[in-house]
Design a protein around this motif. Structure first.
Motif, PDB file in Angstrom:
ATOM      1  N   UNK A   1       0.833  -1.231  -0.116  1.00 13.93           N
ATOM      2  CA  UNK A   1       0.038   0.052  -0.041  1.00 13.93           C
ATOM      3  C   UNK A   1       1.108   1.124  -0.041  1.00 13.93           C
ATOM      4  N   UNK A   2       0.841   1.958  -1.090  1.00 13.71           N
ATOM      5  CA  UNK A   2       1.832   3.130  -1.380  1.00 13.71           C
ATOM      6  C   UNK A   2       0.953   4.320  -1.625  1.00 13.71           C
ATOM      7  N   UNK A   3       1.526   5.603  -1.783  1.00 12.00           N
ATOM      8  CA  UNK A   3       0.943   6.792  -2.557  1.00 12.00           C
ATOM      9  C   UNK A   3       0.805   6.515  -3.903  1.00 12.00           C
ATOM     10  N   UNK A   4       0.087   7.416  -4.563  1.00 11.61           N
ATOM     11  CA  UNK A   4      -0.392   7.253  -5.896  1.00 11.61           C
ATOM     12  C   UNK A   4       0.855   7.813  -6.724  1.00 11.61           C
ATOM     13  N   UNK A   5       1.086   7.290  -7.924  1.00  8.30           N
ATOM     14  CA  UNK A   5       2.333   7.874  -8.741  1.00  8.30           C
ATOM     15  C   UNK A   5       1.792   9.183  -9.409  1.00  8.30           C
TER      16      UNK A   5
ATOM     17  N   UNK B   1       8.181  -6.156  -7.721  1.00  6.89           N
ATOM     18  CA  UNK B   1       7.542  -6.316  -8.846  1.00  6.89           C
ATOM     19  C   UNK B   1       6.416  -7.451  -8.683  1.00  6.89           C
ATOM     20  N   UNK B   2       6.474  -8.321  -7.617  1.00  4.50           N
ATOM     21  CA  UNK B   2       5.685  -9.576  -7.735  1.00  4.50           C
ATOM     22  C   UNK B   2       4.679  -9.279  -6.726  1.00  4.50           C
ATOM     23  N   UNK B   3       4.422  -8.235  -6.145  1.00  5.46           N
ATOM     24  CA  UNK B   3       3.597  -7.929  -5.007  1.00  5.46           C
ATOM     25  C   UNK B   3       2.139  -7.164  -5.845  1.00  5.46           C
ATOM     26  N   UNK B   4       0.954  -7.085  -5.332  1.00  6.62           N
ATOM     27  CA  UNK B   4      -0.036  -6.293  -5.712  1.00  6.62           C
ATOM     28  C   UNK B   4       0.163  -5.127  -5.065  1.00  6.62           C
ATOM     29  N   UNK B   5       0.469  -3.960  -5.788  1.00 12.53           N
ATOM     30  CA  UNK B   5       0.466  -2.624  -5.202  1.00 12.53           C
ATOM     31  C   UNK B   5      -0.753  -1.799  -5.382  1.00 12.53           C
ATOM     32  N   UNK B   6      -1.340  -1.539  -4.459  1.00 11.13           N
ATOM     33  CA  UNK B   6      -2.548  -0.509  -4.371  1.00 11.13           C
ATOM     34  C   UNK B   6      -1.947   0.753  -3.844  1.00 11.13           C
ATOM     35  N   UNK B   7      -2.319   1.799  -4.953  1.00  6.26           N
ATOM     36  CA  UNK B   7      -1.871   3.120  -4.361  1.00  6.26           C
ATOM     37  C   UNK B   7      -3.133   4.146  -3.646  1.00  6.26           C
TER      38      UNK B   7
ATOM     39  N   UNK C   1     -11.731  -0.488  -4.630  1.00  8.62           N
ATOM     40  CA  UNK C   1     -12.357  -0.059  -3.356  1.00  8.62           C
ATOM     41  C   UNK C   1     -12.239  -1.093  -2.390  1.00  8.62           C
ATOM     42  N   UNK C   2     -12.283  -0.476  -1.059  1.00  7.32           N
ATOM     43  CA  UNK C   2     -12.030  -1.392  -0.112  1.00  7.32           C
ATOM     44  C   UNK C   2     -13.453  -0.968   0.823  1.00  7.32           C
TER      45      UNK C   2
ATOM     46  N   UNK D   1     -12.620   2.956   1.144  1.00  4.08           N
ATOM     47  CA  UNK D   1     -11.467   3.634   0.727  1.00  4.08           C
ATOM     48  C   UNK D   1     -11.125   3.271  -0.897  1.00  4.08           C
ATOM     49  N   UNK D   2     -10.536   4.226  -1.397  1.00 10.67           N
ATOM     50  CA  UNK D   2     -10.199   4.081  -2.832  1.00 10.67           C
ATOM     51  C   UNK D   2      -8.704   3.936  -3.305  1.00 10.67           C
ATOM     52  N   UNK D   3      -8.434   3.036  -4.156  1.00 10.53           N
ATOM     53  CA  UNK D   3      -7.050   2.919  -4.496  1.00 10.53           C
ATOM     54  C   UNK D   3      -6.961   2.895  -6.008  1.00 10.53           C
ATOM     55  N   UNK D   4      -5.857   3.168  -6.501  1.00  5.03           N
ATOM     56  CA  UNK D   4      -5.627   2.905  -7.856  1.00  5.03           C
ATOM     57  C   UNK D   4      -4.259   1.773  -7.989  1.00  5.03           C
ATOM     58  N   UNK D   5      -4.746   0.749  -8.956  1.00  7.10           N
ATOM     59  CA  UNK D   5      -4.008  -0.174  -9.280  1.00  7.10           C
ATOM     60  C   UNK D   5      -3.478  -0.398 -10.812  1.00  7.10           C
ATOM     61  N   UNK D   6      -2.224  -0.145 -11.031  1.00  8.60           N
ATOM     62  CA  UNK D   6      -1.631   0.118 -12.391  1.00  8.60           C
ATOM     63  C   UNK D   6      -1.257  -1.127 -12.920  1.00  8.60           C
TER      64      UNK D   6
END
Length: 216
Positions: A104-108, A127-133, A149-150, A199-204
């Protein structure tokens, strides 16, 4: 709707923030919800912070997820792009210690340069993790529509707002810091996801493993 249930049920989560309170603002409700999930671990890494703010961050994350461990560095607030090598090194060192399933990290595209740099680098380190921004509301008005969304219960939302003010007293005097803002963002994301709060996230990038054996 997709449920997150990795093989074996274990879920290791790494939360990365540029500043103390980034993680809790961006995904505190998600951490509160994960706190009731068996087999879940949470680790935090915060890149900047004065001594006072570091103490707040070290105490805050375990309030949102009991048992969470957090490391707070002392890189200069607002100057992370000028310290690219140190930021990259800190993330690489964390990667040597942690192989999370979710980051879980900030948005790009966050308007704050410190947030933006972290958002850009985490995907190259894990690189092998699911990153949610996650998103952080601010004066710059950089909000965008999430694509992940969660959903949160009313109790999750209320608890998040309560803990933010209790855990970060150094910030409560700021003109943008109040429960109405934090509740409003969660309520808006709830409307967008057919829930009361979210809560909302962005997944690239998302890899779906459709192997039936692995999905058990």
């Amino acid at each position: 709707m997709i449920g997150l249930a990795p093989p074996g049920g274990r879920l290791d989560v790494l939360c990365v923030g540029a500043h103390p309170d980034d993680i809790e603002i961006g995904c505190g409700g998600t951490l509160l919800r994960l706190a009731g999930r068996p087999g879940t671990t949470v680790t935090g890494l915060v890149l900047t912070g004065t001594p006072e703010r570091r103490k707040e961050a070290e105490a805050a994350l375990p309030e949102f997820f009991p048992g969470a461990a957090v490391r707070v560095l002392d890189l200069p607030d607002g100057r992370l792009p000028a310290h690219w090598d140190a930021v990259k090194q800190a993330l690489e060192e964390a990667a040597g210690e942690h192989r999370p399933g979710v980051v879980l990290a900030p948005r790009t595209d966050d308007a704050h340069q410190d947030h933006r740099l972290l958002g850009e680098l985490v995907s190259t380190v894990w690189r092998d993790a699911l990153t949610l921004h996650y998103e952080i509301p601010k004066w710059d008005g950089d909000s965008r529509s999430p694509d992940v969304y969660v959903p949160l219960t009313e109790e999750h939302a209320r608890r998040k707002v309560e803990l933010l003010s209790r855990c970060f007293p150094s910030q409560t005097g700021r003109d943008w810091w109040d429960g109405e803002l934090f509740s409003g963002v969660m309520r808006l994301r709830g409307v967008e996801s057919r829930s009361r709060y979210a809560e909302g996230f962005v997944c690239r990038k998302l890899l779906l493993d459709l192997d039936t054996e692995a999905a058990r």
